[in-house]
Write a protein that holds these residues in place. Structure first.
Motif, PDB file in Angstrom:
ATOM      1  N   ILE A  43       5.550  -1.219   1.046  1.00 28.65           N
ATOM      2  CA  ILE A  43       4.767  -0.064   1.511  1.00 28.65           C
ATOM      3  C   ILE A  43       5.572   1.219   1.322  1.00 28.65           C
ATOM      4  O   ILE A  43       6.739   1.295   1.722  1.00 28.65           O
ATOM      5  CB  ILE A  43       4.416  -0.217   3.020  1.00 28.65           C
ATOM      6  N   GLU A  75       0.839  -1.200   0.000  1.00 27.44           N
ATOM      7  CA  GLU A  75       0.000   0.000   0.000  1.00 27.44           C
ATOM      8  C   GLU A  75       0.876   1.253   0.000  1.00 27.44           C
ATOM      9  O   GLU A  75       2.093   1.181   0.179  1.00 27.44           O
ATOM     10  CB  GLU A  75      -0.884   0.039   1.258  1.00 27.44           C
ATOM     11  N   THR A  76       0.195   2.396  -0.111  1.00 24.95           N
ATOM     12  CA  THR A  76       0.860   3.678   0.100  1.00 24.95           C
ATOM     13  C   THR A  76       0.028   4.482   1.104  1.00 24.95           C
ATOM     14  O   THR A  76      -1.175   4.251   1.266  1.00 24.95           O
ATOM     15  CB  THR A  76       0.980   4.501  -1.202  1.00 24.95           C
ATOM     16  N   TYR A  77       0.689   5.412   1.758  1.00 24.35           N
ATOM     17  CA  TYR A  77       0.011   6.280   2.730  1.00 24.35           C
ATOM     18  C   TYR A  77       0.680   7.646   2.679  1.00 24.35           C
ATOM     19  O   TYR A  77       1.905   7.740   2.578  1.00 24.35           O
ATOM     20  CB  TYR A  77       0.124   5.710   4.147  1.00 24.35           C
ATOM     21  N   GLU A  78      -0.132   8.689   2.794  1.00 31.75           N
ATOM     22  CA  GLU A  78       0.419  10.035   2.875  1.00 31.75           C
ATOM     23  C   GLU A  78      -0.314  10.816   3.949  1.00 31.75           C
ATOM     24  O   GLU A  78      -1.546  10.744   4.048  1.00 31.75           O
ATOM     25  CB  GLU A  78       0.291  10.764   1.536  1.00 31.75           C
ATOM     26  N   THR A  79       0.425  11.556   4.753  1.00 32.08           N
ATOM     27  CA  THR A  79      -0.186  12.427   5.748  1.00 32.08           C
ATOM     28  C   THR A  79      -1.094  13.442   5.052  1.00 32.08           C
ATOM     29  O   THR A  79      -0.645  14.133   4.129  1.00 32.08           O
ATOM     30  CB  THR A  79       0.907  13.217   6.501  1.00 32.08           C
ATOM     31  N   GLY A 117       0.462   5.508   8.617  1.00 28.22           N
ATOM     32  CA  GLY A 117      -0.338   4.497   7.936  1.00 28.22           C
ATOM     33  C   GLY A 117       0.017   3.087   8.361  1.00 28.22           C
ATOM     34  O   GLY A 117      -0.868   2.251   8.610  1.00 28.22           O
ATOM     35  N   TYR A 118       1.328   2.848   8.465  1.00 30.70           N
ATOM     36  CA  TYR A 118       1.847   1.521   8.799  1.00 30.70           C
ATOM     37  C   TYR A 118       3.081   1.720   9.655  1.00 30.70           C
ATOM     38  O   TYR A 118       3.831   2.683   9.474  1.00 30.70           O
ATOM     39  CB  TYR A 118       2.205   0.744   7.523  1.00 30.70           C
ATOM     40  N   GLN A 129       5.378   5.275   2.367  1.00 32.19           N
ATOM     41  CA  GLN A 129       4.691   6.288   3.177  1.00 32.19           C
ATOM     42  C   GLN A 129       5.383   7.635   3.006  1.00 32.19           C
ATOM     43  O   GLN A 129       6.617   7.704   2.914  1.00 32.19           O
ATOM     44  CB  GLN A 129       4.737   5.918   4.660  1.00 32.19           C
ATOM     45  N   THR A 148      -4.344   6.309  14.419  1.00 25.43           N
ATOM     46  CA  THR A 148      -5.160   6.750  13.286  1.00 25.43           C
ATOM     47  C   THR A 148      -5.774   8.130  13.496  1.00 25.43           C
ATOM     48  O   THR A 148      -6.537   8.608  12.649  1.00 25.43           O
ATOM     49  CB  THR A 148      -6.299   5.746  13.005  1.00 25.43           C
ATOM     50  N   ARG A 185      -0.463  -2.469   9.969  1.00 30.14           N
ATOM     51  CA  ARG A 185      -1.361  -1.342   9.766  1.00 30.14           C
ATOM     52  C   ARG A 185      -1.573  -0.557  11.068  1.00 30.14           C
ATOM     53  O   ARG A 185      -1.671  -1.144  12.147  1.00 30.14           O
ATOM     54  CB  ARG A 185      -2.720  -1.852   9.270  1.00 30.14           C
TER      55      ARG A 185
END
Lengths: 479, 443
Positions: free
Chosen positions: A164, A105-109, A305-306, A166, A296, A312
């Motif tokens: 992943i 996955e990817t996550y961004e603030t 995110g992770y 982030q 979260t 997670r």
């Protein structure tokens, strides 16, 4: 960047690791410090490299290099495995490792305004302006302000298939005024000691209205020089939110770290008074005490995110109606304790071994308000903004100092008091919590300087809190 | 030419005549073998290089650091620093660059430590762990090697190499813990067995502690507790910035301490660790902070020295813009008495192995709170009789060392651990007239 992390993992596996993971981290930081309207320092730091973790037998081996090439990354993996293998000279039981979902996955603030694109002149002008305002107050000798911004990209790969990316953005800052007397100094800070830090962009700075609070803060610092000393006694103690947040950090957050409970941090950070057999039954505090570790929470400093094991981000109950029910854990520590991994393992940069760290360990709000709590207090003190903190290696005995306090008499704030301190024993103190302000005053306070581990690592953690009242606390301890 | 020299030269070339510039380039390694529950559980190492650059464009100052040192990225790094500086207001206190001057020919290096293997560290850990019987051991063995080069556009250059090796740990019973610590420039000097046996003995001796009453007690402080006194005095007091701002207790030329108290900083001492110049390129020399109880001087970097009208003395540290210059090779003069003799001189008092989690309450008075840890004992009629539970103290460190308060100094000075880390204080056991304990650690 995934290719370097993959090369590192493959290097470790080829060298005999049972499991391996790697993080490529590319980060930048900008810090501005102003004192008495003059820029003291303007510093930009960038860091890039890959750190790889290899598990063999009972030990993690970890190696990091700033050389971002496939060859260097692969060699780093081999070095990590060799280091882990050397640990067999002093072996323990084979390390267990809890299963988690394999994530790609990817996550961004989420953020509104990239702090690195806000003009430097605007940032400097803000700090010069607030220090000017503070200096205009008679008695203020030192007025300082600071802003710091972090931009971090992490690419994580594991031998189990995690992949992943982030992108985390954090912003924070604050200011303080110091008044000097013949044999004392008095300081007031805003929004809290060391500043207020959040995940997000420059909007996290604008929210706090620096300019509108500078004069008040400076006047309070100056007034403290002539304020009465707090006398030593037992009384009802009302804590302002940021001080209560640090109280949570020190006496709850560290105590519930599973690596401490398991003895892995015994020689340095210490252990914990909490013992796993008492999980689910130990009375940590009063029924008003409900603590969660929630990675979260939007905007809170410990949000991501992770974690750095690819687990997670999640919310975990820590204390429910006063009973201790949860811990902060990672895949290795959770497996030993027979608990699900909490996704709370993070490393400080590419060159530090990830370890159990607080996320956002916060005290859920009550249904009162600071005004109501003060009005309901016949005799007590209200203390605000941390000045000093000290706690023993089991996280039981603490002594905190705050910058300022006010006497509370018959439901009203009275005299200002200087050099306030209070001391206590964790569960006794938390057991005396009898009033708690509500959601309107619940703030995600950020702690940007949590130290732990060897070599030392600094983590950014969050602690949501609203003002609360504690009964019969020893205050005014002095040397 | 070394890699770090090449980096420094490259960066000064990239700056050219666009600004005054100073560079610190370093390469090296850090490795740490960590153990708990009597086995190695975390074992880490890193290689790396880093560059710090400070530029001044017509008095407009900015600094930058990077670990990204490829030839293709350094130009952008330098341009970024210059651009940042050009946007700043002029720093009226900018002291300019260090002029060429000779750096002492001192090198605290051991080649075997520079290249120490994980097996070598593990062997020391094994000796430490094996020194206990029926106890759980925890701690670390660390080795570090670093090469640094300083260069500035005024022509000052300096280079230095350093190594260090540390074994530090505890043995734990179910009710107690005891500590041991040793540090040196050379891993070959570390004896994990000796350090482990001290930790084990302290743990066993303190296995059945009792609560003693808080209050003023005569104390014997072991070197790792004295180290914390030294670094707090240095950080908050003997600090040119804190003094200039009026936040320090220091009153130069005044008898502020017991006349037995000698405190100085000296990287040129063979027993010290580190390199003989600071991050501004200023050579370090012996600096007497307190002589015969009289406060003599404080640490300065170029900016604080300019404000004070004195010469800088080589104590700039990263972050000094905020917290000021700090001396990091501190020595407290020892005495000629054995630790046994010091204890024999106490009718009733407390022996403290280490302090823990100390925090300043007020720098002007140097009141500090903290706790004892890993071996706290009652002394009665000249001998250690029992263990006592850990205690909290709230004590002015200046007052504790005041006139008539130092009753004895041990002959056991060594590199000690301290609240701010190991390797920065070389101090003996100390016998003090009183120490203010304000509560038991567990209630």
């Amino acid at each position: 960047m995934f290719e370097y992390a993959t090369a590192a993992v493959e290097g470790a596996l080829a060298a005999g690791a049972a499991y391996a993971d790697a993080r490529v981290v590319v980060s930048k930081q900008e810090s501005i410090d102003v004192q008495n309207q003059a820029v003291q320092s303007l510093d930009r730091t960038e860091q890039a490299g890959v750190g790889v973790r290899a598990l063999i037998g009972s030990s993690w081996g970890f190696f990091a290099t700033a050389d971002l090439s496939r060859r260097a990354a692969s060699a780093a993996g081999e070095r990590a495995a060799a280091i882990a293998r050397a640990s067999a000279v002093v072996p323990g039981d084979p390390m267990q490792f809890a299963d988690v979902d394999v994530i790609q996955e990817t996550y961004e603030t989420p953020y509104v305004e990239d702090p690195f694109t806000v003009p430097m002149s605007e940032k400097v002008d803000l700090l010069v302006g607030v220090t000017k305002t503070m200096q205009e107050v008679k008695g203020i000798a030192i007025a300082t302000g600071s802003l710091t911004f972090f931009d971090t990209n992490k690419w994580f790969v594991s031998s189990q298939g995690h992949r992943i990316h982030q992108h985390l953005i954090e912003s924070g800052g604050g200011f303080d005024a110091t008044a000097l007397g013949d044999r004392e100094s008095q300081r007031r800070s805003y929004p809290q000691s060391f500043g207020q830090y959040e995940t997000g962009g420059y909007e996290a700075i604008r929210t706090w209205d620096y300019a509108g609070n500078a004069g008040r803060i400076a006047e309070e610092a100056a007034a403290l020089l002539t304020a009465d000393e707090m006398e030593e006694r037992e009384t009802d103690l009302i804590l302002e939110g940021s001080q209560l947040a640090l109280q949570i950090h020190e006496s709850v957050g560290h105590a519930i770290e599973l690596d401490r409970i398991l003895g892995w941090e015994a020689a340095f950070a210490g252990t914990s008074h909490l013992q796993l057999p008492k999980l689910g039954t130990f009375q940590f505090g009063s029924e008003l005490m409900n603590v969660t570790a929630d990675a979260t929470l939007p905007g809170a400093l410990g949000t991501f995110g992770y974690d750095d094991e690819g687990t997670r981000a999640q919310r975990v109950d820590i204390v429910k109606d006063g009973i201790w029910v949860g811990v902060l854990s990672g895949r290795d520590s959770a497996a030993i304790a027979g608990l699900p991994p909490g996704g709370m393992v993070r490393g400080d940069g590419y060159n530090r071994l990830p370890m159990v760290r607080m996320t956002n360990v916060g005290l859920l709000p009550g249904d009162s308000s600071l005004d109501e709590i003060v009005a309901d207090t016949k005799d007590g003190v209200y203390m605000a903004t941390n000045r000093s903190w000290s706690i023993d290696d089991k996280r039981l005995n603490f002594q905190f100092g705050t910058e300022i306090a006010w006497e509370v008499k018959n439901g009203k704030l009275g005299r200002m008091l200087k050099n306030p301190t209070y001391t206590g024993i964790g569960p006794v103190f938390w057991g005396s919590l009898d009033r708690l302000a509500g959601g309107d005053e619940w703030i995600h306070w950020g702690t940007p300087n949590c130290g732990k581990g060897q070599p030392m690592q600094v983590a950014h953690t969050g602690h949501s809190a609203a003002p609360g009242r504690f009964k019969d606390v020893r205050v005014g301890v002095r040397g | 030419m070394s890699r770090e020299s090449h980096l420094a030269e490259q960066i000064l070339d990239l700056v050219g005549d666009r600004a005054e510039a100073e560079v610190v380039a370093s390469t090296g390694n850090l490795a740490l073998t960590r153990f708990a529950n009597s086995f190695i559980h975390q074992n880490v190492a890193e290689d790396g290089e880093a560059v710090s650059l400070r530029v001044a464009v017509d008095g407009r100052v900015a600094s930058a650091k990077t670990t990204v040192t490829g030839a293709d990225t350094l130009a952008a790094f330098v341009d970024g620093a210059l651009e940042t500086a050009s946007m700043q207001p002029v720093d009226e206190d900018w002291p300019g660059l260090a002029q060429p001057s000779r750096v002492p020919a001192v090198e605290h290096v051991d080649e075997a430590t520079y290249d120490a293997s994980p097996e070598a560290r593990a062997a020391i850990v094994k000796d430490f762990v094996d020194a206990g019987r029926g106890t759980l051991a925890a701690g670390y063995c660390q080795t570090e090697g670093r090469s640094s080069v300083f260069a500035n556009s005024a022509g000052q250059t300096a280079s230095g190499r350093q190594t260090s090796a540390i074994i530090d740990g505890i043995h734990q019973t179910g009710t107690s813990a005891g500590t041991g610590h040793a540090a040196s420039v050379a891993i070959g000097d570390l004896d994990g067995g000796t350090v482990g046996r001290l930790a084990f003995q302290r743990a066993i001796d303190s296995a059945t502690p009792f609560d003693t009453k808080p209050g003023e007690h005569e104390v014997i402080l072991a070197p790792d507790a004295v180290g914390t006194l030294a670094i707090f005095l240095a950080f908050y007091g003997f600090n040119g910035k804190m003094l200039e701002e009026g936040q320090s207790f220091v009153d130069l030329g005044t008898q502020q301490f017991d006349d037995r108290f000698q405190l100085w900083d000296d990287v040129t001492d063979p027993r010290a660790l580190g390199i003989p110049f600071d991050s501004e390129g200023t050579p370090k020399r012996r600096l007497d902070l307190v002589a015969d109880g009289i406060t003599r001087s404080v640490a300065h970097n170029r900016k604080t020295a300019k404000k004070a009208g004195v010469e800088p003395n080589g104590n700039n540290v990263p972050g000094a813009e905020g917290w000021g210059p700090i001396p990091t090779n501190l020595f407290i003069g020892g005495g000629d008495r054995s630790v046994g003799d010091l204890i024999a001189g106490v009718e009733r008092g407390i022996y403290v192995s280490t302090f823990n989690y100390c925090r300043i309450l007020d720098p002007k008075t140097m009141v500090v709170t903290g706790l004892t840890r890993n071996g706290t004992f009652m002394i009665e009629n000249g001998r250690i009789t029992d263990a006592v539970t850990n205690m909290r103290f709230t004590q002015s460190f200046v007052d504790a060392l005041g006139s008539g308060r130092i009753l004895g100094l041990g002959d056991d000075a060594r590199l000690a651990d301290a609240e701010f880390g190991p390797g920065i204080t070389f101090v003996p056991t100390m016998h003090l007239a009183s120490w203010n304990f304000t509560g038991g650690a567990e209630g």
